[in-house]
Write an enzyme that holds these catalytic residues in place. Structure first.
Site, PDB file in Angstrom:
ATOM      1  N   HIS A   1       0.778  -1.281  -0.349  1.00 14.73           N
ATOM      2  CA  HIS A   1       0.103   0.105  -0.199  1.00 14.73           C
ATOM      3  C   HIS A   1       0.825   1.094  -0.164  1.00 14.73           C
ATOM      4  CE1 HIS A   1       0.205  -1.454   3.554  1.00 14.73           C
ATOM      5  NE2 HIS A   1       0.292  -0.212   4.597  1.00 14.73           N
TER       6      HIS A   1
ATOM      7  N   HIS B   1       1.115   5.025   1.321  1.00 16.74           N
ATOM      8  CA  HIS B   1       0.486   5.963   2.425  1.00 16.74           C
ATOM      9  C   HIS B   1       0.264   7.205   1.511  1.00 16.74           C
ATOM     10  CE1 HIS B   1       0.430   3.973   6.102  1.00 16.74           C
ATOM     11  NE2 HIS B   1       1.662   3.174   5.543  1.00 16.74           N
TER      12      HIS B   1
HETATM   13  P1  5GP Z   1       1.563   0.108   7.201  1.00 17.20           P
HETATM   14  O1  5GP Z   1       1.998  -0.031   8.748  1.00 17.20           O
HETATM   15  O2  5GP Z   1       1.503  -1.552   7.167  1.00 17.20           O
HETATM   16  O3  5GP Z   1       2.061   1.006   6.652  1.00 17.20           O
HETATM   17  O4  5GP Z   1       0.617   0.732   7.039  1.00 17.20           O
HETATM   18  C1  5GP Z   1      -0.545   0.356   7.050  1.00 17.20           C
HETATM   19  C2  5GP Z   1      -1.791   0.761   7.460  1.00 17.20           C
HETATM   20  O5  5GP Z   1      -4.110   0.560   7.098  1.00 17.20           O
HETATM   21  C3  5GP Z   1      -1.774   1.993   8.633  1.00 17.20           C
HETATM   22  O6  5GP Z   1      -1.849   2.974   8.414  1.00 17.20           O
HETATM   23  C4  5GP Z   1      -3.186   1.854   9.457  1.00 17.20           C
HETATM   24  O7  5GP Z   1      -4.132   2.525   9.696  1.00 17.20           O
HETATM   25  C5  5GP Z   1      -4.293   1.452   7.982  1.00 17.20           C
HETATM   26  N1  5GP Z   1      -5.202   0.307   8.385  1.00 17.20           N
HETATM   27  C6  5GP Z   1      -5.065  -0.917   9.273  1.00 17.20           C
HETATM   28  N2  5GP Z   1      -6.746  -1.412   9.002  1.00 17.20           N
HETATM   29  C7  5GP Z   1      -7.350  -0.838   8.265  1.00 17.20           C
HETATM   30  C8  5GP Z   1      -8.793  -0.760   8.113  1.00 17.20           C
HETATM   31  O8  5GP Z   1      -9.485  -2.041   8.243  1.00 17.20           O
HETATM   32  N3  5GP Z   1      -8.803   0.211   7.235  1.00 17.20           N
HETATM   33  C9  5GP Z   1      -8.281   1.562   7.198  1.00 17.20           C
HETATM   34  N4  5GP Z   1      -9.032   2.197   6.029  1.00 17.20           N
HETATM   35  N5  5GP Z   1      -7.051   0.782   7.130  1.00 17.20           N
HETATM   36  C10 5GP Z   1      -6.415   0.506   8.177  1.00 17.20           C
END
Ligand code: 5GP
Length: 116
Positions: free
Chosen positions: A102, A104
């Site tokens: 993903h 950001h």
């Molecule tokens: P990472 O830490 O893997 O780079 O980012 C994962 C992101 O996914 C985090 O910023 C977290 O807030 C977001 N996230 C996790 N679960 C959900 C969800 O169920 N719905 C949404 N909209 N965002 C999520």
């Protein structure tokens, strides 16, 4: 585990709700549930690629599509001139918690550098 399906598969299939702000054939963009900036959107490919380590010649176009989507969205919401940041985290030290790549997209405030 990185081979398991994730919550993002359920967001793609609309089994669980998300605030969707961008969608095309390849990419879904939705608001992060725990925003780190006034505008915090996640752009994900509609196929599951667990981490950046799993990007290869066969699926790299999806990564380009994430950038294309982010750029279109920035223009659509009028933040392209002010600026924004796109970030992709990989594995533990990168801070990755969801194993479906993903991008950001953060905007709406002065972001600092370096990140923590
Ligand atoms: P990472 O830490 O893997 O780079 O980012 C994962 C992101 O996914 C985090 O910023 C977290 O807030 C977001 N996230 C996790 N679960 C959900 C969800 O169920 N719905 C949404 N909209 N965002 C999520």
């Amino acid at each position: 585990m990185t081979n398991d399906t994730t919550i993002f598969d359920k967001i793609i299939s609309k089994e669980i709700p998300a605030v969707i702000v961008f969608e095309d054939e390849f990419v879904l963009g939705f608001k992060d549930i725990n925003p780190q900036a006034p505008i915090h959107v996640l752009f994900i490919p509609k196929v599951r690629i667990a981490t950046l380590n799993d990007v290869n010649e066969g699926n790299v176009d999806y990564v380009a599509k994430l950038h294309l989507a982010a750029g279109k969205y920035a223009k659509e919401i009028g933040e392209h001139e002010n600026g924004y940041r796109v970030v992709m985290n990989c594995n533990a030290n990168g801070g990755q918690t969801v194993f479906h790549i993903h991008m950001h997209f953060l905007a709406g405030r002065q972001l600092t550098w370096p990140p923590g």
